[in-house]
Design an enzyme around this catalytic site. Structure first.
Site, mmCIF file in Angstrom:
data_model
loop_
_atom_site.group_PDB
_atom_site.id
_atom_site.type_symbol
_atom_site.label_atom_id
_atom_site.label_comp_id
_atom_site.label_asym_id
_atom_site.label_seq_id
_atom_site.Cartn_x
_atom_site.Cartn_y
_atom_site.Cartn_z
ATOM 1 N N GLU A 168 -0.249 -5.377 15.418
ATOM 2 C CA GLU A 168 -0.089 -5.342 13.962
ATOM 3 C C GLU A 168 1.371 -5.183 13.554
ATOM 4 O O GLU A 168 1.816 -5.771 12.570
ATOM 5 C CB GLU A 168 -0.925 -4.196 13.367
ATOM 6 C CG GLU A 168 -0.849 -4.122 11.860
ATOM 7 C CD GLU A 168 -1.813 -3.127 11.265
ATOM 8 O OE1 GLU A 168 -1.917 -3.082 10.028
ATOM 9 O OE2 GLU A 168 -2.468 -2.385 12.023
ATOM 10 N N GLU A 184 0.796 -1.231 0.000
ATOM 11 C CA GLU A 184 0.000 0.000 0.000
ATOM 12 C C GLU A 184 0.828 1.281 0.000
ATOM 13 O O GLU A 184 0.267 2.371 -0.090
ATOM 14 C CB GLU A 184 -0.968 -0.016 1.188
ATOM 15 C CG GLU A 184 -2.061 -1.048 1.002
ATOM 16 C CD GLU A 184 -2.936 -1.208 2.229
ATOM 17 O OE1 GLU A 184 -4.125 -1.505 2.053
ATOM 18 O OE2 GLU A 184 -2.436 -1.065 3.359
#
Length: 403
Positions: free
Chosen positions: A345, A201
């Site tokens: 994460e 991304e």
């Protein structure tokens, strides 16, 4: 109620992963790894319910991270492990998408495309829920192919032709139609997919992203296979488009992440997903070349946990057990938070529970070290390599041990 609860968990644990140490000096380390893997499985099992049309978000039910929305995290990272361990859990996750297929068709129409275009962030209604400031909503189109690939994989595992006709085919055909209208037809070998946010991304508004292009090809191929099984005439343009979508190479022979890629750092796995799970790249020399190139371009901080899980799976499949083990540990140990060793994460992060990362790591246990492979003939076993610390990895699927 307690008895019902225990019976339900006994059923879930009828699918399990067991690690055996190769020597007594590794027993404590392996015991901790075993507990960590069980913790990941526990959380994934807790976040999904069979017989529903519900699907988990990147943080599962652990908090409000990502607003509880459903991303590609579901189809590419959590779903494959759950599909193998308990197909009925995978079925619920695909049912979620099937019940929002009409919304995906309206989304495609509103953007000037054919077929169905699934939103990058999905919630109850199935409309695009991505915040307006994020480019991923309008441009991260590979999610549509991820949904289709998950759909085909449910059929591969279940071999349920009735389900394929009723629910799988509508998704596969509509998503294939999307890609035939999404490509720009610039001559043979140049049916380009331009202006996307890549699976990596950090690469925004790029052309011919490796993962997007390869996933689109897989979507078109799977829709054609489904048509043959159901004795439905496939649109011949699906395979025409699939044959002309380019996968770019750099001068050194490495697969190029996108048309303007020049060797910069990457947020997460992109090109390496062409080796697993897409099987777009099957030549082991190229798999290794891509792996060694891109594994050096992931920064040590700020990247999501699932990337290293892909490296783990590929190194194990390529016979490099110790390298696989390095990436396996790197995938989650720096992300753990006390007191329960829950996964954040990113390394040093504090936003558990990152179900996406757990899905990637459990996949690396099943499809990497465990050697399982989802194919058109069902689940098969392939040769993979273990680290020196492990004697064996035993996978049990709903009470049946896979040798």
């Amino acid at each position: 109620l307690i008895q019902f609860h225990k019976k339900a968990w006994d059923q879930l644990w009828s699918s399990d992963i067991s690690i055996e140490p190769s020597a007594p000096q590794y027993a404590a380390e392996v015991a901790q790894t075993q507990q960590d893997v069980h913790s990941m499985m526990y959380h994934l099992y807790s976040f999904v319910r069979p017989g529903t049309a519900l699907s988990p978000s990147p943080m599962g039910l652990s908090g409000l991270g990502y607003n509880g929305h459903v991303f590609w995290d579901t189809e590419l990272w959590m779903y494959p492990a759950l599909l193998v361990l308990h197909p009925d859990l995978g079925k619920s996750m695909v049912e979620y998408r099937y019940q929002r297929l009409d919304a995906a068709k309206r989304n495609a129409f509103s953007k000037g495309f054919k077929g169905a275009m699934f939103p990058w962030e999905s919630a109850a209604s199935g409309v695009e829920e991505t915040p307006v400031w994020a480019l991923s909503g309008p441009f991260e189109h590979h999610i549509t192919a991820c949904v289709a690939i998950a759909t085909w994989n449910y059929f591969r595992v279940s071999n349920d032709t009735f389900w394929l006709r009723e629910k799988g085919w509508p998704i596969l055909s509509a998503t294939a139609d999307f890609w035939t209208s999404r490509v720009e037809r610039n001559g043979p070998g140049h049916y380009d997919i331009k202006n996307v946010v890549a699976a990596d991304e950090w690469a925004e508004n790029v052309d011919n992203n490796a993962f997007t292009n390869a996933a689109a090809k897989a979507n078109l191929q799977f829709a054609t296979k489904a048509a043959a099984i159901l004795k439905i005439k496939a649109d011949p343009d699906w395979m025409n488009v699939a044959a002309n979508i380019p996968i770019l190479k750099m001068e050194n022979g490495v697969t190029q992440e996108h048309a303007s890629y020049k060797g910069e750092g990457i947020k997460q796995a992109d090109v390496n997903l062409l080796s697993y799970p897409l099987k777009e790249i099957s030549d082991t020399a190229l798999m290794m070349k891509d792996l060694e190139y891109y594994s050096e371009r992931v920064p040590n901080e700020g990247t999501p946990a699932m990337t290293q899980a892909v490296f783990t799976t590929l190194y194990s499949r390529l016979g490099k057990g110790d390298k696989a083990y390095h990436w396996f540990k790197d995938a989650y140990i720096p992300n753990l938070n006390p007191p329960f060793r829950v996964i954040a994460e990113t390394k040093g992060g504090t936003n558990p529970y990152f179900a996406t990362g757990a899905g990637g790591i459990v996949q690396s246990m099943l499809m990497g070290f465990g050697g399982l492979e989802i194919t058109d003939k069902g689940i098969i076993k392939i040769k993979t390599a273990l680290p020196k610390e492990w004697k064996s990895v035993k996978v049990t699927l709903e009470g049946k041990t896979i040798n």
